[in-house]
Design a protein around this motif. Structure first.
Motif: not given
Length: 203
Positions: A53-64
């Motif tokens: 979940i943390g890795a997915a969230l980190d990726l999502a933040v970078r995408c935004a």
């Protein structure tokens, strides 16, 4: 949670099928981060673990953050490559980013500040919020609620415009939205709770 994580683009971090979805998925992942036992999330070998979940969230933040840098307004629209923005999508993405930051993720201040500034510019002195274009005024009560909520949660309340948004909301407690009723209730409830607890109780 498995569905969201597996749908994510592993290279860009994008959570499809629009930046609306991306923002609300970030919010959901932020709520789950640190509270969900991930050994249960991928248990039994039925589902191959894609990422935490943390890795997915980190990726999502970078995408935004990357998406915002392509946008001349400092906000977001439906597509991560869009160069125009609207306050509705931008509010959803910003709430996801603020939730991620509150969950302890590394969220660039520049990304948050640019989004807050876009919403501030979009807010008129009377508390009305434009849908797009980055210059305030004229929009729906939904958009006023988004502007008030993001200002409250980010702790960046404009001394002139935040009171104006709250005044507009509290003067319309009897308003009934017909087109996007749940969307309105979702933002109105939180904006009033954060900005005027007595008005929230009445509402």
């Amino acid at each position: 949670l498995r569905s969201m994580i597996k749908s994510q683009d592993a290279n860009t971090g994008y959570l499809p099928n629009s930046m609306y979805h991306h923002g609300f998925a970030m919010l959901a992942l932020s709520e789950a981060y640190g509270t969900v036992d991930e050994s249960l999330l991928w248990e039994g070998g039925k589902e191959a673990k894609t990422r935490s979940i943390g890795a997915a969230l980190d990726l999502a933040v970078r995408c935004a953050s990357t998406s915002q840098k392509k946008n001349r307004w400092g906000g977001w629209r439906y597509n991560p490559d869009a160069t125009d923005a609207d306050t509705s999508v931008s509010g959803a993405v910003l709430m996801g980013l603020l939730a991620a930051r509150n969950a302890g993720m590394d969220v660039p201040d520049e990304t948050v500040n640019n989004a807050i500034e876009y919403l501030r510019r979009s807010t008129g002195r009377d508390g009305s919020v434009a849908y797009s274009g980055g210059i305030g005024g004229g929009g729906s009560l939904n958009l006023t609620a988004i502007s008030a909520l993001t200002a409250a949660v980010s702790r960046q309340r404009d001394p002139e415009k935040f009171p104006a948004t709250m005044k507009r909301l509290t003067s319309e407690l009897e308003h009934r939205e017909t087109t996007y009723a749940e969307y309105f209730r979702y933002y109105m409830a939180q904006a009033l709770f954060q900005g005027d607890y007595e008005a929230w109780q009445k509402w």
